[in-house]
Design an enzyme around this catalytic site. Structure first.
Site, PDB file in Angstrom:
ATOM      1  N   LYS A 114       0.805  -1.217   0.000  1.00 24.24           N
ATOM      2  CA  LYS A 114       0.000   0.000   0.000  1.00 24.24           C
ATOM      3  C   LYS A 114       0.842   1.272   0.000  1.00 24.24           C
ATOM      4  O   LYS A 114       0.406   2.300  -0.498  1.00 24.24           O
ATOM      5  CB  LYS A 114      -0.951   0.011   1.205  1.00 24.24           C
ATOM      6  CG  LYS A 114      -2.189  -0.826   0.944  1.00 24.24           C
ATOM      7  CD  LYS A 114      -3.263  -0.599   1.963  1.00 24.24           C
ATOM      8  CE  LYS A 114      -4.500  -1.395   1.582  1.00 24.24           C
ATOM      9  NZ  LYS A 114      -5.420  -1.582   2.691  1.00 24.24           N
ATOM     10  N   LYS A 199      -5.069 -10.836  -9.098  1.00 24.62           N
ATOM     11  CA  LYS A 199      -6.396 -10.881  -8.487  1.00 24.62           C
ATOM     12  C   LYS A 199      -7.287  -9.754  -9.026  1.00 24.62           C
ATOM     13  O   LYS A 199      -6.816  -8.639  -9.236  1.00 24.62           O
ATOM     14  CB  LYS A 199      -6.220 -10.737  -6.965  1.00 24.62           C
ATOM     15  CG  LYS A 199      -7.466 -11.052  -6.184  1.00 24.62           C
ATOM     16  CD  LYS A 199      -7.178 -10.970  -4.688  1.00 24.62           C
ATOM     17  CE  LYS A 199      -8.482 -10.818  -3.940  1.00 24.62           C
ATOM     18  NZ  LYS A 199      -8.308 -10.727  -2.500  1.00 24.62           N
ATOM     19  N   LYS A 202     -11.085  -4.087  -7.283  1.00 20.69           N
ATOM     20  CA  LYS A 202     -11.957  -2.990  -7.699  1.00 20.69           C
ATOM     21  C   LYS A 202     -11.184  -1.709  -7.977  1.00 20.69           C
ATOM     22  O   LYS A 202     -11.677  -0.818  -8.658  1.00 20.69           O
ATOM     23  CB  LYS A 202     -13.050  -2.747  -6.674  1.00 20.69           C
ATOM     24  CG  LYS A 202     -12.539  -2.239  -5.358  1.00 20.69           C
ATOM     25  CD  LYS A 202     -13.684  -1.795  -4.521  1.00 20.69           C
ATOM     26  CE  LYS A 202     -13.252  -1.357  -3.148  1.00 20.69           C
ATOM     27  NZ  LYS A 202     -11.856  -1.216  -2.833  1.00 20.69           N
TER      28      LYS A 202
END
Ligand code: TRP
Length: 336
Positions: A114, A199, A202
């Site tokens: 992140k 993966k 969104k």
């Protein structure tokens, strides 16, 4: 009387949900809701690490709750609640902070991912760093036996177990139940449509990679038609995640929404071209998502009803949380 085991699971209200959320999380909730004592949490405090917009987070919470109900989760069978409604999560959170080492948090791969593109130290909020401790608090507050998760959360669950065991050891008492995780099976990891090696997420910039639960029929059609397959000749609808990741991903989606085994699907589509197979998948997917969308629209309009569900969940969860935190604090020697 058979005492049901406790399950804890949570989703962050971070925006639109994908077919991956349904297959990886919500479908399991449906299955667990009757067999276990389930705590299903809307993790809005986790979402605060990323979202800084009052209207957006509020809407996301109602959107997520409506989707949860739309897929068939019944609040009479489980406890659906909003994380920020239960102050005990924070009471436990502080405590767990005092038993977790900076080195341990530094090793969390999700944190490292992140902050990769961020300007080091200047704009990385501490919430992002401490996020796994809040997650541990969620889990340990409810005497959780099982936590269903995807692969990306294993490290966080291992940390939760480590902290709980550490505290139990320091006080020579089983203050915490040590939770186990359940790894969802095959279909739990739905991959990006155009890049089946990563993966489905969104936040992907290429929206063609993602099927959102509320996508229109046209979008679903275009996205599946665009999905990467392979150049095997003659084409074969076979499941092989390494050699045929694209087709395997589409088979996973098909299998999950129709509850048909991969084996049976391989038989059914044995002589199909990729185009014909995709056509069938598009048909089924549109049908399936139409139902969810219809239910979603129904619930999303009933704001008072949604509020009531959250209030009921709050009362149910808080009763247990209050009792458990008192027990934990007493065993640590504080809060008399
Ligand atoms: N971090 C989880 C996710 O992003 C959500 C979450 C918050 C969670 N608290 C949890 C999952 C406790 C399992 C248990 O997917």
């Amino acid at each position: 009387m058979i005492i049901k085991k406790n399950i804890f699971s949570a989703i962050q209200p971070t925006g639109k949900l994908t077919i991956g959320h349904y297959i990886g999380v919500l479908k399991n909730w449906l299955y667990y809701q009757n067999k276990y004592n389930c705590f299903f949490c809307i993790a809005d405090m986790h979402a605060l690490t990323g979202i800084k917009n009052k209207i957006k987070i509020k809407n996301n919470i109602y959107d997520l709750l409506s989707i949860i109900l739309a897929v068939g989760i019944n609040p009479m069978n489980c406890t659906i609640f909003l994380q920020s409604n239960i102050i005990e999560h924070i009471k436990l959170y502080w405590l767990l902070n005092c038993y977790t080492y900076i080195g341990e948090l530094n090793r969390m791969t999700q944190f490292k991912d992140k902050i990769k593109n961020k300007n080091k130290n200047n704009n990385i909020n501490c919430g992002l760093f401490n996020y796994p401790i809040l997650m541990s608090s969620d889990i340990l507050l409810y005497n959780t036996d099982y936590v269903p998760i995807g692969y990306d959360q294993i490290q966080h669950l291992e940390l939760t177990r480590l902290i709980a065991k550490r505290i139990n050891k320091i006080y020579s008492k089983n203050i915490f139940n040590i939770p186990k995780y359940i790894l969802a099976k095959n279909g739990s990891k739905i991959m990006s449509l155009c890049n089946p090696y990563k993966k489905m997420s969104k936040s992907d910039i290429n929206k063609n990679n993602i099927i959102f639960l509320l996508d229109s029929s046209i979008k679903i059609k275009n996205k599946i038609n665009n999905a990467l397959t392979d150049s095997q000749y003659p084409p074969k609808i076979l499941y092989n995640k390494i050699k045929k990741p694209g087709i395997s991903n589409l088979l996973d989606i098909f299998s999950s929404i129709k509850n048909i085994s991969i084996y049976k699907l391989e038989k059914k589509f044995i002589n199909f071209s990729y185009n014909k197979f995709k056509k069938e998948l598009i048909f089924e997917l549109i049908l399936f998502l139409k139902k969810i969308k219809k239910n979603y629209i129904f619930f999303r309009k009933k704001k008072n009803f949604l509020k009531k569900i959250l209030l009921n969940g709050k009362l149910k969860a808080r009763k247990i949380a209050k009792k458990n935190i008192l027990h934990i604090y007493k065993n640590i020697g504080i809060n008399y």
